[in-house]
Every structure is written in C-alpha cells, then in structure tokens.
Motif scaffolding. Structure first.
Motif, mmCIF file in Angstrom:
data_model
loop_
_atom_site.group_PDB
_atom_site.id
_atom_site.type_symbol
_atom_site.label_atom_id
_atom_site.label_comp_id
_atom_site.label_asym_id
_atom_site.label_seq_id
_atom_site.Cartn_x
_atom_site.Cartn_y
_atom_site.Cartn_z
ATOM 1 N N LYS A 278 0.823 -1.206 0.000
ATOM 2 C CA LYS A 278 0.000 0.000 0.000
ATOM 3 C C LYS A 278 0.860 1.261 0.000
ATOM 4 N N HIS A 279 2.027 1.180 0.652
ATOM 5 C CA HIS A 279 2.904 2.340 0.810
ATOM 6 C C HIS A 279 3.673 2.664 -0.466
ATOM 7 N N CYS A 280 3.977 1.669 -1.270
ATOM 8 C CA CYS A 280 4.906 1.852 -2.390
ATOM 9 C C CYS A 280 4.215 1.743 -3.753
ATOM 10 N N ASP A 281 4.806 2.427 -4.725
ATOM 11 C CA ASP A 281 4.270 2.385 -6.094
ATOM 12 C C ASP A 281 4.674 1.103 -6.817
ATOM 13 N N LYS A 282 5.909 0.632 -6.536
ATOM 14 C CA LYS A 282 6.400 -0.607 -7.150
ATOM 15 C C LYS A 282 7.069 -1.445 -6.067
ATOM 16 N N VAL A 283 7.026 -2.764 -6.230
ATOM 17 C CA VAL A 283 7.642 -3.668 -5.262
ATOM 18 C C VAL A 283 8.572 -4.625 -6.007
ATOM 19 N N LEU A 284 9.858 -4.562 -5.679
ATOM 20 C CA LEU A 284 10.855 -5.466 -6.246
ATOM 21 C C LEU A 284 11.074 -6.619 -5.266
ATOM 22 N N VAL A 285 10.937 -7.836 -5.741
ATOM 23 C CA VAL A 285 11.170 -9.019 -4.910
ATOM 24 C C VAL A 285 12.559 -9.569 -5.231
ATOM 25 N N VAL A 286 13.404 -9.645 -4.211
ATOM 26 C CA VAL A 286 14.770 -10.146 -4.386
ATOM 27 C C VAL A 286 14.898 -11.415 -3.540
ATOM 28 N N GLU A 287 14.981 -12.553 -4.194
ATOM 29 C CA GLU A 287 15.043 -13.831 -3.487
ATOM 30 C C GLU A 287 15.985 -14.770 -4.224
ATOM 31 N N GLU A 288 16.737 -15.564 -3.455
ATOM 32 C CA GLU A 288 17.647 -16.543 -4.036
ATOM 33 C C GLU A 288 16.860 -17.817 -4.332
ATOM 34 N N TYR A 290 13.930 -19.911 -6.698
ATOM 35 C CA TYR A 290 12.742 -19.725 -7.523
ATOM 36 C C TYR A 290 11.940 -18.505 -7.056
ATOM 37 N N PRO A 291 11.072 -17.976 -7.914
ATOM 38 C CA PRO A 291 10.272 -16.798 -7.535
ATOM 39 C C PRO A 291 9.071 -17.155 -6.666
ATOM 40 N N LEU A 292 9.314 -17.805 -5.546
ATOM 41 C CA LEU A 292 8.226 -18.234 -4.665
ATOM 42 C C LEU A 292 7.448 -17.043 -4.137
ATOM 43 N N VAL A 293 8.160 -16.068 -3.576
ATOM 44 C CA VAL A 293 7.491 -14.908 -2.982
ATOM 45 C C VAL A 293 6.831 -14.061 -4.063
ATOM 46 N N GLU A 294 7.512 -13.893 -5.173
ATOM 47 C CA GLU A 294 6.963 -13.084 -6.267
ATOM 48 C C GLU A 294 5.638 -13.673 -6.765
ATOM 49 N N GLU A 295 5.585 -14.989 -6.902
ATOM 50 C CA GLU A 295 4.345 -15.631 -7.338
ATOM 51 C C GLU A 295 3.232 -15.422 -6.315
ATOM 52 N N VAL A 296 3.574 -15.533 -5.035
ATOM 53 C CA VAL A 296 2.582 -15.344 -3.975
ATOM 54 C C VAL A 296 2.040 -13.915 -3.993
ATOM 55 N N LEU A 297 2.915 -12.941 -4.227
ATOM 56 C CA LEU A 297 2.472 -11.545 -4.264
ATOM 57 C C LEU A 297 1.511 -11.301 -5.422
ATOM 58 N N HIS A 298 1.786 -11.921 -6.548
ATOM 59 C CA HIS A 298 0.840 -11.815 -7.667
ATOM 60 C C HIS A 298 -0.518 -12.383 -7.262
ATOM 61 N N ILE A 308 7.651 -6.656 -9.387
ATOM 62 C CA ILE A 308 8.703 -7.003 -10.342
ATOM 63 C C ILE A 308 9.738 -7.888 -9.661
ATOM 64 N N GLY A 309 10.471 -8.624 -10.479
ATOM 65 C CA GLY A 309 11.471 -9.532 -9.937
ATOM 66 C C GLY A 309 11.928 -10.495 -11.003
ATOM 67 N N LYS A 310 11.903 -11.780 -10.708
ATOM 68 C CA LYS A 310 12.378 -12.781 -11.666
ATOM 69 C C LYS A 310 11.369 -13.046 -12.783
ATOM 70 N N ILE A 311 10.099 -13.109 -12.408
ATOM 71 C CA ILE A 311 9.071 -13.376 -13.419
ATOM 72 C C ILE A 311 9.010 -12.247 -14.442
#
Length: 537
Positions: A278-288, A290-298, A308-311
């Motif tokens: 809610k606070h930010c315009d864009k969210v970059l996911v940085v994880e070592e 697979y894009p587990l967290v990025e997929e969950v955020l979607h 944004i991130g690996k996907i």
C-alpha cells in the motif's frame, strides 16, 4: 563481546550445539557437509556425547532424527537440496504426525549448480508440507535462528525447515555465541497414536496440521526475523534471506532510500506485505532461488505490473544472485565486467591423477567397440566425471542410484551388454534396492561398483560400505560366481578387461567390485580402513 570468525555452516552447527541437540543425522553433500563435520570435530559436542555418525542416506538420517525427537530429545537432520527429495517421504509425513523433542531439518540449496544436478528451491517443500521455514540472511542469523528454530519446533510440535544457500554456507563472518542450554531428558510422547499413520489417525493428524496454519502465520507476522522499514514511496523491496545483503550493498548509492521488508521466516507475513504494498508504487522481490514470494504476491494482490522480480525479467531466473544483478534491477549503473581474454579458458573438472576410477573407465572403454556405444549408465559421485573428455565413458547421470535401475529398464527394453557404474557410498545410499529389483528378474546387466572406500566427492567421509559390499550383494541374491572383484591398476588392465567381458556375456545379473582406496586419502586413513575391514571378519 567476543566474535568468532566462522563459516555460515559452522555458525549454524554451533547454534545447534548450543541449542541443546543430542544428535545430528546427515549424508554428506555440498554445500551442507561442513555442518556435520563441525559438530564431529567439536570438543564440546564430544563431551556432551552428541551423536554424529554419518547416515547411509538422507531418508535414514531424517527418520533417525525423528526417532530421537520421539524420545523427547532435540535433533537435526542435515542434507543438500536434492537430498530432501530422497527424504521427502518422511518429511511430508512427519508434518502430519508432528514431533516431540525439537526437530530441525537443515537443507543447503545450491543456486548456480556449483555441485548439483539442479537449482531446486527447498522453500517449496516447506510450503508443501505446511511447516515453518527459516532462511537466515547472514552468519549471525544462522547461529541465532537455530536457538529459535528448536523453541519454535517444540512450541508448535512441528519440524522446522532451515534453508541455507551456497554463498552463506561457504562464506565467513564474525559471530557472537551465547550461553548454551542443556539437552532434553528422555520424555516419550503422551499420545503415540499420532506417530502411527494408519488412515484413521493420519486424518486427525492432517486436520491438526491445517489448524496450525493460522498460528504459524501469526508467529511469522510477529517474528523479529521479519522486519519492515518504511522509507520512500516509489520503490519497496522484499528481500529474502541472503538477498538482503545484496540489497544493502546497493542502496548506499541510491538518492531515495527504498522501503524494505526483510523476510527470514515463512509463511509470509501477509500484513507486513500489505503495508509495504500500500505504501509503495512498485515492489521489487529479491530472493535466491525460484520466484516463490513473487508468485505469492501476484496471487495476493493481482496487480502484475506493480510486482517485479524474476518473473518480470528484472532479475535472472537461473543462477545465484549477485550485488551487480540486484543493482541493475534497482536501476543503478553497474561497472562493466572485465572481459576474459581468449587465452584464459576455464579448465574442466577431471579425475585426480592416479585415480582408480580412471583405470576402471579405461578397461570399460576398451570393450566399447565390442559391446556398442551409449550403454554405460552412470551415477552420482566423482566418477561422474567419466562423462567428460578424455574418458567419455558414461552416458547417463540422473540421481543417486539411478545407474542400476536405468540399466535394468534399458535391459527390459531389449538393450544388450548394459553396464551400470556406481560408487560404494552411492550403492549403499540408493543402489541396493535397484540391485534387488534386477536380482528378482535376473536382468541381464553388469553392475560395476567402483569402491574407493570413501564418500570421496564431498571430502572423504567414511563410507558405510567399506568391507561389506560383497556380502551385501550376496545377501541380495546375486549368484556367488557372478560377484567378482578386481583392482583397478594399469598392471591389471588386461585381466580387468577380461573379467568385465566375461560378466557381460552372462545372461543375468552380475556385480564387479572394483576396489582401490581414493588417492586423496591419507596413509593413516587407509590403514584405518584396513583395520575396519579386518575387524569385520
């Protein structure tokens, strides 16, 4: 306070000792091996009589750790990421049964496949099993998390998965140790039915596991290892585990400091994520990994362009993260990498000079014109380098033990003159059951066990196979006249070729034990092995 300069693996191992473990069960595998070796070398661990013997494979290791937990004591099971595949049966089921004494499963993932067959991300296993996952961001956290992991395990009565990665496992930093706690006393569970997973009991166990999901989410939301720091609005960063360090290394150069949610405990802290989102315009996911967290955020927010991130392609899907890659994703100008001149070429790995595997492969290669190409099935170990020039002997390499079962399958398909090459430790790890399958049908395959009396690829740890291979093969039902022994030396070349040729002509199961200690073992170690073999007879 005194700091100790230690590897991430060593920090974690000391954390386990100080958290009051009574046993470590493991099978060696890079990048996890140093954890168990550190405990084996520890004077304190010896004085506390902590059990530290290597297990035959990861499945037996995890089952033994569960047995110690059942008795009320704290234990860790240690393995690399592909080892969790081997142990996944018990891992998934003990999430349903629950535990008694604290039980922590430590898995070291290997992004970039420095010494592995794949880059799998063990967080998915933890999510699949619905157990807590902890992912330290540095060496101090690797130590501190072990204390917390055991307390958490006993509080929620579930195994806890601790995920390490190669870069953290094998880098050093100063770590402050704390006072250790005493080991648990033996204290058997009040209700043993939950450990007996017949369907009637398992159904109740699974319902109880599902009920704990909200509790685990609450622990994660309140965890000191998950921290949210709100700064500027344009960019928010979700930094998982070691990736947080790569972020911190870059934000010094940024004019507007981004908001950062650091995550080291799962399930994901959904409320903290909502605040950041809610606070930010864009969210970059940085994880070592697979894009587990990025997929969950979607899935959580359903706004694809905001996450944004690996996907999205801002970070690569394969290989390890680096500060440069993260800096590029943050829009920072990066120094151009120095181009390596053509004269400098990478040297492919090769077997050691004088290695017995080489003499074995030379004997097999002499028979290739007679038996035909593409019929040598390989396995996991340093002898896997037989797939490369100049030997080019091995044709397949899939997982621990697959040489024998793939050779059997090829023979079932009608392929003649099939050879399986497997190491001594890999044979006892996962090859014995495959050989029993072949014996049951008397499959026309020749199994060659290249016995160097050690788990050589990971540093020469003791092999449980030493002095036992022939009796194991006889016990599995291989005919005595078709269990042969050779010594892979140049002077024995013609004799060895003849033995292999004879067994290839046998229309059934045959085993050739090619026995010669690893050239990297010390003279003292070789003498110790001789004494161990002598003591068996």
């Amino acid at each position: 306070m005194k700091k100790h300069l230690v590897l991430g693996n060593e920090a974690l191992a000391q954390g386990a000792i100080d958290a009051g473990i009574s046993g470590v069960y493991a099978y060696p595998g890079t990048p996890s091996t140093e954890i168990t070796e550190y405990i084996q070398r520890s004077v304190r661990a010896k004085n506390l009589s902590i059990h530290t013997t290597w297990s035959v494979n990861e499945k037996t290791a995890m089952e033994s750790a569960l047995g110690m937990s059942y008795a009320g004591k704290r234990a860790i099971a240690v393995m690399k990421h592909v080892g969790l595949n081997v142990a996944s049966d018990v891992f998934m089921n003990m999430a349903v049964s629950g535990i008694n004494g604290g039980l922590v499963v430590v898995v070291a993932d290997d992004p970039s496949m420095h010494s592995s067959q794949n880059e799998q991300d063990s967080r998915f296993y933890g999510k699949f099993a619905s157990v807590p996952i902890l992912e330290p961001s540095d060496q101090q956290e690797a130590y501190d998390l072990m204390h917390y992991a055991f307390d958490l395990s006993e509080e929620v009565q579930l195994p806890v998965l601790v995920r390490m990665v190669t870069r953290l496992s094998h880098s050093r930093s100063g770590v402050v140790f704390r006072e250790s706690r005493e080991q648990n006393n033996i204290d058997l569970p009040d209700n043993t039915k939950r450990f007996a997973l017949i369907p009637a009991f398992a159904k109740e166990g699974f319902k109880n596991l599902l009920k704990k999901r909200s509790l685990l989410a609450e622990f994660s939301e309140k965890s000191d290892f998950n921290t949210l720091q709100l700064e500027s609005k344009p960019l928010g960063i979700v930094a998982c585990g070691i990736a947080r360090n790569y972020v911190l290394e870059n934000i010094e150069m940024m004019e507007n400091k981004p908001s950062i949610l650091k995550i080291s405990q799962y399930p994901l802290p959904k409320e903290k994520l909502k605040i950041l989102f809610k606070h930010c315009d864009k969210v970059l996911v940085v994880e070592e990994g697979y894009p587990l967290v990025e997929e969950v955020l979607h899935d959580y927010f359903n706004i694809d362009q905001k996450v944004i991130g690996k996907i999205s392609g801002h970070l690569p899907m394969t290989g390890e993260l680096t500060p440069n890659l993260v800096g590029k994703a943050l829009g920072l100008k990066q120094e151009e990498l120095i181009e390596i001149p053509d004269i400098v070429t990478s040297r492919p790995p090769r077997l050691c000079e004088g290695c017995g595997h080489t003499d074995l492969f030379n004997a097999i290669n002499e028979l290739i014109p007679e038996i035909g190409n593409k019929k040598v099935f390989g396995d996991i170990g340093c002898y896997a380098l037989g797939v490369l020039p100049p030997l080019n002997t091995i044709n397949t390499l899939i997982d621990m033990g697959a040489s024998i079962t793939m050779a059997k399958g090829a023979a079932d398909a009608g392929l003649k003159n099939v050879i399986a090459v497997i190491g001594d430790s890999t044979f006892t790890h996962s090859g014995m059951t495959g050989l029993l399958d072949a014996v049951y049908e008397n499959s026309p395959i020749t199994v060659i066990i290249s016995d160097n009396s050690a788990v050589a690829m990971t540093g020469g740890q003791d092999s449980t196979a030493v002095g036992r291979l022939k009796n194991i093969c006889l016990g599995l039902g291989v005919a005595p006249e078709h269990v042969r022994e050779i010594v892979p030396l140049k002077k024995n070349h013609e004799k060895n070729v003849g033995v292999i040729r004879e067994e290839l002509n046998h229309q059934g199961v045959s085993v050739i034990i090619s026995e010669r200690p690893c050239v990297r073992l010390s003279r003292e170690k070789k003498e110790e092995i001789k004494e161990r073999i002598a003591s068996l007879y």
